[in-house]
Enzyme design. Structure first.
Site, PDB file in Angstrom:
ATOM      1  CB  CYS A  41     -44.141  18.624  23.160  1.00 14.50           C
ATOM      2  SG  CYS A  41     -43.595  16.927  23.176  1.00 14.50           S
ATOM      3  CB  CYS A  72     -40.538  18.241  24.156  1.00  7.42           C
ATOM      4  SG  CYS A  72     -41.542  17.500  22.778  1.00  7.42           S
ATOM      5  CG  ASP A  73     -41.121  21.622  26.400  1.00 10.78           C
ATOM      6  OD1 ASP A  73     -39.728  21.253  26.055  1.00 10.78           O
ATOM      7  OD2 ASP A  73     -41.624  22.130  25.758  1.00 10.78           O
TER       8      ASP A  73
END
Ligand code: NAP
Length: 305
Positions: free
Chosen positions: A131, A134-135
Site C-alpha cells: 500500500c 500507507c507506506d
C-alpha cells in the site's frame, strides 16, 4: 442466538461492533483467518485521523477491538466456513462451532495478492509493502519499485513519485493493463522508469537489514539482473474474502455488490456489507471504518433498535 454476528475483524468489522454493541445489540465478532485484517501487516499508520504522531497498524486495531469489547461485544478467534443467510435465524458454521443470529454484517475484507517469494511475508513492513498510500512517505528520496501493470500499479507508482527519487515499474509483459489515462500519466512522468517483460524472482534482504534489492528475470530470454531498491510495492491485485458467500451478488472480481449504491444493504434481508469486501476503490482503514459505521446503523434500524 445473537442479534448481530460480524464477520471479520479489521477496521470495518470493529467499527461496526463498536456501534452495534453500544446500541445494546448482542454482538459477536468472528475474527477470521487474519485477526485484525490487513492493518496488522503494516507498520506505522500516519493518516488515520486522531493520531497526529502516527500509530502502529496492530496497535490501532487493538485499540478498536478494546473499544468494541468495552461495550460488550464478544470476540472469537474463529472463522466462518459456511453460511446460510436467508431467513431467520441466519446460520454461521465456523471451524469450531455454529452460531445463530438475526442479522449479519459482512466485513471480511480483501487480501493482497502476493508474489509468493520465500521471504516476502517476513519483509512486509521492512521494505515490502502492499500500500503506497500507507507506506509511501517512508521512502522520501529513496529508490522504490512497483510490481504490476494494472491501474493499481499505475496509481501506486504515480503516488510514490511524490516521495521517492526514482520509481521503477516492473511489469511481466510489454503492455500495461491500466486504463489509457493512467498509462499516459505513468509514461510521461520523468521519475518513473518502466522495466518491461520482467518478473521479480528474489527479494534481497532480511528483517534485520531491510530490503536491499530485488532480482529480476527477463520473460523474453530468462536472463537475471539485480536492482538496488529500498522499497518494493506489490500492486498485482487484491482478492476479496468472499468465497463462502454463495447467496450474495458479486461482481466479476468477487467483490460483494450492495443492493443500493452507497448503502450497506445486501440483496438479502438482515445482511449488511462493509469495507474492502465491497470496496475495491478506496481501500483505506478510515473508509472501511466509515463503511462499518454505516452497516451498523443500517443493521440496528433493520432490527428496530
Ligand atoms: P489488475 O487490473 O488485476 O492488475 C493486476 C496486474 O498485476 C496485471 O497487470 C497483472 O499482469 C499483474 N500481475 C498479476 N499477478 C502477477 C504476478 N504474480 N506477477 C507479476 N505480475 C502480476 O488489478 P488492479 O490494478 O489492482 O485493479 C483491480 C481493479 O480495480 C481494476 O478493475 C482496476 O481498473 C480497478 N482500479 C481502478 C483504479 C482507478 O481507476 N484509479 C485504481 C486501482 C484499481 P498482466 O497484465 O500480465 O495480467
Amino acid at each position: 442466538m445473537y442479534e448481530v454476528v460480524i464477520l471479520g475483524s479489521g477496521p470495518a468489522a470493529l467499527t461496526a461492533a463498536i456501534y452495534t454493541a453500544r446500541a445494546n445489540l448482542k454482538t459477536l465478532i468472528l475474527a477470521g483467518n487474519q485477526p485484525g485484517g490487513q492493518l496488522t501487516l503494516t507498520t506505522e499508520v500516519e493518516n488515520f485521523p486522531g493520531f497526529p504522531d502516527g500509530v502502529l497498524g496492530p496497535e490501532l486495531i487493538e485499540l478498536m477491538k478494546k473499544q468494541a469489547l468495552r461495550f460488550g461485544a464478544e470476540y472469537k478467534y474463529d472463522t466462518a466456513v459456511e453460511v446460510s443467510l436467508k431467513g431467520t435465524p441466519k446460520r454461521i458454521k465456523t471451524q469450531e462451532s455454529e452460531y445463530h443470529t438475526q442479522a449479519v454484517i459482512i466485513a471480511t475484507g480483501a487480501r493482497s495478492r502476493y508474489l509468493d517469494l520465500p521471504n516476502e511475508k517476513e519483509l512486509l513492513g521492512y521494505g515490502v509493502s502492499t500500500c503506497a498510500t500507507c507506506d509511501g512517505a517512508f521512502y522520501r528520496n529513496k529508490v522504490v519499485a512497483v510490481v504490476g501493470g494494472g491501474d493499481s500499479a499505475a496509481e501506486e507508482s504515480l503516488f510514490l513519485t511524490r516521495f521517492a527519487s526514482k520509481v521503477y515499474l516492473i511489469h511481466r509483459r510489454d503492455k500495461l493493463r491500466a486504463s489509457q489515462i493512467m498509462q499516459d500519466r505513468v509514461l510521461s512522468n520523468e521519475k518513473i522508469e518502466i522495466i518491461w517483460n520482467h518478473t521479480v524472482e528474489k527479494l534481497i534482504g532480511s528483517k534485520e537489514t531491510k530490503l536491499q534489492g530485488i532480482e529480476l528475470k527477463s520473460t523474453l530470454d530468462g536472463s537475471l539482473r539485480e536492482l538496488k531498491v529500498d522499497g518494493l510495492f506489490l500492486a498485482i491485485g487484491h482478492v476479496p474474502n468472499t468465497e463462502i458467500f454463495h447467496e450474495l451478488e458479486k461482481d466479476q472480481l468477487g467483490y460483494l455488490i450492495p443492493a443500493q449504491m452507497g448503502r450497506s444493504y445486501s440483496s438479502i434481508e438482515g445482511v449488511f456489507l462493509a469495507g474492502d469486501c465491497v470496496d475495491h476503490h478506496y481501500r483505506q482503514a478510515i473508509t472501511a471504518a466509515g463503511f462499518g459505521c454505516m452497516a451498523a446503523i443500517d443493521c440496528a434500524r433493520w432490527l428496530g433498535k
